[in-house]
Structures are given as C-alpha cells and as structure tokens.
Scaffold this active site. Sequence first.
Site, PDB file in Angstrom:
ATOM      1  CG  PHE A 177      -1.828  -1.159   1.303  1.00  0.00           C
ATOM      2  CD1 PHE A 177      -2.786  -1.367   0.333  1.00  0.00           C
ATOM      3  CD2 PHE A 177      -1.716  -2.068   2.340  1.00  0.00           C
ATOM      4  CE1 PHE A 177      -3.641  -2.465   0.395  1.00  0.00           C
ATOM      5  CE2 PHE A 177      -2.562  -3.168   2.414  1.00  0.00           C
ATOM      6  CZ  PHE A 177      -3.523  -3.367   1.442  1.00  0.00           C
ATOM      7  CD  GLN A 222       7.088  -2.778   8.857  1.00  0.00           C
ATOM      8  OE1 GLN A 222       7.681  -3.280   7.917  1.00  0.00           O
ATOM      9  NE2 GLN A 222       7.148  -1.490   9.116  1.00  0.00           N
ATOM     10  CG  HIS A 239       1.603  -1.832  11.129  1.00  0.00           C
ATOM     11  ND1 HIS A 239       2.302  -1.613   9.968  1.00  0.00           N
ATOM     12  CD2 HIS A 239       2.260  -1.134  12.099  1.00  0.00           C
ATOM     13  CE1 HIS A 239       3.352  -0.826  10.224  1.00  0.00           C
ATOM     14  NE2 HIS A 239       3.348  -0.529  11.500  1.00  0.00           N
ATOM     15  CB  SER A 254      11.465   0.452   3.115  1.00  0.00           C
ATOM     16  OG  SER A 254      10.305   0.820   3.847  1.00  0.00           O
ATOM     17  CG  ASN A 291      13.723  -4.406   1.105  1.00  0.00           C
ATOM     18  OD1 ASN A 291      12.600  -4.915   1.094  1.00  0.00           O
ATOM     19  ND2 ASN A 291      13.922  -3.120   0.877  1.00  0.00           N
TER      20      ASN A 291
END
Length: 253
Positions: free
Chosen positions: A40, A106, A126, A201, A225
């Site tokens: 998102f 997350q 989250h 990130s 990543n």
Amino acid sequence: MIASSLRSGVEQLGEMIAESSTIIPFTGAGISTECGIPDFRSPGGLWTRNRPIPFDEFIASQDARDESWRRRFAMEPTFAAAKPGRGHRALASLYRAGKVPAIITQNIDNLHQASGFAADDVIELHGNTTYARCIGCGKSYELSWVKQRLDADGAAPDCSVCDEPVKTATISFGQAMPEDAMARASELVQRCDLFIAIGSSLVVWPAAGFPLMAKNCGARLVIINREPTDQDDVADLVIRHDIGETLGPFVGN
Ligand SMILES: [Zn+2]
C-alpha cells in the site's frame, strides 16, 4: 556485506541459520507481494491514490466509517485469495524446526498464521485486517458480520455490546501502537542471536529501530529486500534479491 549474487546470499544465509539457535524474523510488505497483496505504501500503491482514513476521522464520522469499510470489502477478493508464499513457508519451516520462537510483522494479511505459525507466535505491529474489533470494548467480530449489516443498513455497524464503532483489527494512522505487541517484539529482538529483516524498507518506526537493537544485543543481522535500506550499513549480510527466490531453498528444511 552485500551478497554478490543470489546464490552466494542463499549460501551465507544458510550458514548463519545453521549457526543460530534463536532466530527472529521481521517481515514487511515485500514478503507478501508474490501472494498478490499490494504494498500500500509503494509509489503508485493504494495509499498514494486513496488517502488512508486516519483513526480520529474514523471515530468522528459515520461517513468515514462507511467509506473505510467499503474500501476494505473492495479489497476482500485480494485478501481472500492470498496464500502463503515461499517466504512465509520457509519461515514456517524454521518455526516448526524450533529455530524461530515467534515472528514480528508489519503485515496485516494473516499469511504467517496461514503458513503454520500459532496466532500467539505472530506479533502484529499493525494489527490484522482479516477480522474486526470494537474500538470500545475490544470484542472481536467476523468480517461477514460487518458485511451483512453494511449491506442491510447501508451503514457501518456499531458494537452490539457497547455501541462503539467496529473497525478492522488493524492499527490506523494516528492510532496508538499496540503496547503488548511492542513490548513482546522488543523482548524477542533483544534475545535472538540472528535477526532477519525481510521485505521491509525499515523506515517506519518502530521497524527502523529493530536492526540496531538486535546488533547492540549481540545478534547478527541479515536484511533481505529488493531495494537498499538505511540499515544496510550495520547488517552482517544484505541480500538485494527477490524474497521468494532467496527463501525458497529453505522451505521444508
Ligand atoms: Zn464494544
């Protein structure tokens, strides 16, 4: 150190996993993109086109609650169809092998639980979008309960016990971080001997603080990543490759 190739990264990661007894994985959106769950926050992602509804607006406005739930149900085919990817399955293998006591995420997509983690062993910073919760008394609701009332009344429902609004069990912008989850996450980060950040990130607090916390407590640090992160300099190993391809070899180990 940045792995020179995918193969070398997988080899080094395998050695570090073998040498570790308590591994804490920390996952972000990147692990779920191969499962069809969009990031998102990414450029062009949902949140850049559709401003997220902050918590205080959700509380204050029936319109905001209706809009929030309409958006959630518009995403339901995506969430309902998502299955754990290679990254999820690899971490579940390490969990079953006793190397990973719990996981910090997350993500709100429930895919770690779907891959075999007990719900108690998934620390969700989250929250979780696959069920709903009353923001007053905390009562849990199935999404189908919300959908039925939304369809029947055209309005997002309130709690049947205390009349406060019912929201997805996620942490919205402007909503306090869950204290229990934060405390458990910090405790796990401080007692692991290998911390693996995957698909994050590492810019959003508290994610940004975990790598250094782990290092300061003597753990080794791996960052997987596709894009560089601000924490790469302190990592023992950085793998800038696809997460599914990097963790795929560890499925079933
Ligand atoms: Zn309630």
